[in-house]
Design a protein around this motif. Structure first.
Motif, PDB file in Angstrom:
ATOM      1  N   ASP A   1      11.073  31.921  21.338  1.00 39.62           N
ATOM      2  CA  ASP A   1      12.026  31.161  22.154  1.00 39.62           C
ATOM      3  C   ASP A   1      13.299  30.818  21.386  1.00 39.62           C
ATOM      4  OD1 ASP A   1      10.862  29.411  20.409  1.00 39.62           O
ATOM      5  OD2 ASP A   1      10.438  27.850  21.880  1.00 39.62           O
ATOM      6  N   GLY A   2      13.603  31.584  20.347  1.00 34.19           N
ATOM      7  CA  GLY A   2      14.878  31.411  19.672  1.00 34.19           C
ATOM      8  C   GLY A   2      14.784  30.863  18.263  1.00 34.19           C
ATOM      9  N   LEU A   3      15.856  30.228  17.821  1.00 34.85           N
ATOM     10  CA  LEU A   3      16.024  29.799  16.436  1.00 34.85           C
ATOM     11  C   LEU A   3      14.849  28.954  15.939  1.00 34.85           C
ATOM     12  CD1 LEU A   3      18.277  29.841  14.160  1.00 34.85           C
ATOM     13  CD2 LEU A   3      18.852  27.541  14.966  1.00 34.85           C
ATOM     14  N   ASN A   4      14.405  29.240  14.715  1.00 38.15           N
ATOM     15  CA  ASN A   4      13.344  28.455  14.070  1.00 38.15           C
ATOM     16  C   ASN A   4      13.972  27.180  13.504  1.00 38.15           C
ATOM     17  OD1 ASN A   4      11.451  27.398  12.212  1.00 38.15           O
ATOM     18  ND2 ASN A   4      10.505  29.416  11.960  1.00 38.15           N
ATOM     19  N   ILE A   5      13.846  26.082  14.268  1.00 38.63           N
ATOM     20  CA  ILE A   5      14.508  24.832  13.903  1.00 38.63           C
ATOM     21  C   ILE A   5      13.953  24.273  12.594  1.00 38.63           C
ATOM     22  CG2 ILE A   5      15.082  22.504  14.649  1.00 38.63           C
ATOM     23  CD1 ILE A   5      16.392  24.659  16.325  1.00 38.63           C
ATOM     24  N   GLU A   6      12.629  24.370  12.396  1.00 36.71           N
ATOM     25  CA  GLU A   6      12.020  23.855  11.168  1.00 36.71           C
ATOM     26  C   GLU A   6      12.577  24.568   9.944  1.00 36.71           C
ATOM     27  OE1 GLU A   6      10.337  24.600  13.927  1.00 36.71           O
ATOM     28  OE2 GLU A   6       9.913  22.502  14.491  1.00 36.71           O
ATOM     29  N   GLU A   7      12.772  25.854  10.051  1.00 37.43           N
ATOM     30  CA  GLU A   7      13.338  26.615   8.933  1.00 37.43           C
ATOM     31  C   GLU A   7      14.779  26.199   8.667  1.00 37.43           C
ATOM     32  OE1 GLU A   7      14.245  31.296   7.921  1.00 37.43           O
ATOM     33  OE2 GLU A   7      12.479  30.810   9.144  1.00 37.43           O
ATOM     34  N   LEU A   8      15.524  25.939   9.717  1.00 31.92           N
ATOM     35  CA  LEU A   8      16.894  25.457   9.564  1.00 31.92           C
ATOM     36  C   LEU A   8      16.910  24.109   8.848  1.00 31.92           C
ATOM     37  CD1 LEU A   8      19.969  25.588  10.209  1.00 31.92           C
ATOM     38  CD2 LEU A   8      19.430  24.473  12.395  1.00 31.92           C
ATOM     39  N   GLU A   9      16.000  23.219   9.231  1.00 33.96           N
ATOM     40  CA  GLU A   9      15.965  21.872   8.664  1.00 33.96           C
ATOM     41  C   GLU A   9      15.657  21.881   7.164  1.00 33.96           C
ATOM     42  OE1 GLU A   9      14.608  19.316  12.625  1.00 33.96           O
ATOM     43  OE2 GLU A   9      13.087  20.115  11.241  1.00 33.96           O
TER      44      GLU A   9
END
Length: 469
Positions: free
Chosen positions: A226-234
């Motif tokens: 479902d798109g961008l890996n937010i945890e990885e971004l954080e």
């Protein structure tokens, strides 16, 4: 006196002084008139050739301007020494400048970025351009406002509110000559020494090049279903992120509301910035276009990018961005001495095109047209490839990804297709490096093709790719 015998062609429209200039220049280059030689005076050559003094003076002045001769007081016109070699020989030209090979004609071109030119509302566009040309010269013959034509920015503001749910003012909108040019301006708002920019992996390689050319550290962030890996971004050290949330390029997924909210919270918490590229959100086929990420931005952390290239035509070179109010003063300080890069005539034409409702009618028409083409492409792939291929990203946009099973070399697929007169494109360039790149993802754009060519092209691809399997 030097013997000069030019032959003038009185049947041509080339002025006599140009013919005389060309003759003298050739004689000097070929060393028929030696360096240091004194040319006849204007009066003497005029009398000798039976032409006016103005004609001779015009030829001499051109030779002076280009440095073939010089004028010395009380001496006259002297031929100057030229560097060697002034002009390469024919053999040298052939040796160092080979003729480029003839390009193979492609009957079918599945290029992403092509639009359907047959449906462009040329009559309406011409009407608006003619009206723009009737405006006061002060409105169309100067550089125009640095941010762009105010009337156009006002129309874009209204459109963004109605179509994308974005509430902004014309003062926040900056007109530019393409997404890459605008992104280059954005880069100059940040410090490459202290900023790291995160990008979806895969993502648009053209924008990646802009970031790298401005010497930013670019951090690839993986994608989930479902798109961008937010945890990885954080967990990264990024303080700017570039995303395509309404139609991920190239995989086509839409970032859901939950992830959008998390992304906005990340930006607010870290005083970070989000660059939202909304490049073709108008073309969504399974539902109405969804609100932009910018529409949810209550903390003013999103820089929004939009373009007329996909929805109208790339030839007008008009894109725009919406800057948060807190960045406007910095923008004005940095770019106070920059001129507006987009033609004022084009901007006024586009303003009228939007004002009279042609733009919205064109979007509705093209959404229907592209939906039919997309369905034609999907149906053809399923009919001719069956279980040998899967389609990725079919909900929106002007391209699809096709994954051909049991293949591990996309370059081989591209070469085979090209030999058969079909242009298809590897999706590998969107990934960072070669690690993690799907081996057989082929990008198929359909915007510029008619339905018959789409079907015939896919049928031929099946023959080319699966005949030996």
């Amino acid at each position: 006196m030097i013997e000069l015998s030019p032959v003038f062609d009185t049947t041509t429209r080339i002025p006599l002084y140009i013919q005389l200039y060309e003759y003298l220049k050739t004689e000097i280059i070929n060393k028929n008139i030696a360096k240091g030689s004194k040319l006849p005076s204007i009066r003497a050559l005029s009398k000798h050739l039976g032409i006016s003094k103005n004609t001779v003076e015009g030829a001499y002045q051109q030779l002076l301007a280009e440095g073939y001769i010089e004028s010395k007081p009380r001496v006259g016109f002297i031929v100057k020494e030229l560097e060697e070699p002034l002009v390469p020989s024919l053999s040298e030209t052939q040796q160092h400048s080979p003729m480029p090979p003839a390009e193979q004609s492609m009957r079918y071109d599945f290029r992403y970025g092509h639009i359907d030119t047959t449906h462009f509302p040329m009559k309406a566009w011409r009407k608006c351009m003619n009206e723009a040309l009737e405006m006061e010269p002060e409105k169309i013959l100067w550089y125009g406002e640095r941010k762009g034509d105010f009337d156009l920015r006002r129309e874009i503001k209204n459109y963004l509110y109605q179509a994308r749910g974005i509430l902004c003012s014309p003062e926040q909108i900056i007109i530019g000559s393409g997404i890459q040019q605008l992104t280059s301006l954005i880069c100059q708002l940040f410090d490459s020494k202290t900023c790291a920019i995160a990008m979806e992996n895969p993502s648009y390689d053209g924008i990646r090049s802009v970031f790298l050319n401005h010497h930013f550290q670019v951090l690839p962030i993986s994608l989930e279903e479902d798109g961008l890996n937010i945890e990885e971004l954080e967990t990264s050290n990024a303080n700017v992120v570039y995303v395509t949330p309404s139609h991920q390029l190239p995989l086509g997924m839409v970032l859901p509301i939950g992830k959008r909210q998390k992304l906005l919270k990340w930006a607010a918490k870290n005083s970070a910035w989000i660059i939202e590229d909304d490049y073709d959100s108008e073309f969504r086929y399974e539902s109405q276009p969804i609100p932009a990420l910018k529409a949810l931005d209550m903390q003013n952390r999103v820089i929004y990018l939009g373009t007329f290239s996909k929805v109208l035509t790339p030839s007008i070179r008009v894109s725009y961005m919406v800057l948060p109010n807190c960045l406007l003063e910095r923008f004005s300080q940095i770019f106070y001495n920059y001129n507006q890069p987009v033609s004022t005539i084009i901007q006024k034409t586009l303003y009228l095109f939007m004002k009279y409702g042609y733009f919205e009618r064109h979007i509705r028409k093209m959404r229907h047209t592209y939906a039919k083409k997309q369905q034609t492409l999907i149906t053809a792939i399923r009919e001719y490839f069956g279980d040998n291929a899967t389609v990725i990203g079919e909900k929106a946009g002007l391209h699809l990804l096709m994954n051909l099973k049991n293949y591990n070399n996309v370059d081989e697929l591209v070469i085979k297709a090209e030999k058969a007169g079909i242009k298809v494109y590897s999706a590998a360039k969107y990934w960072f490096g070669k690690s993690g790149t799907p081996p057989s993802y082929v990008l198929l754009g359909f915007g510029g093709m008619n339905e018959k060519d789409i079907i015939d092209g896919v049928r031929l691809l099946k023959k080319v790719w699966l005949s030996n399997k």
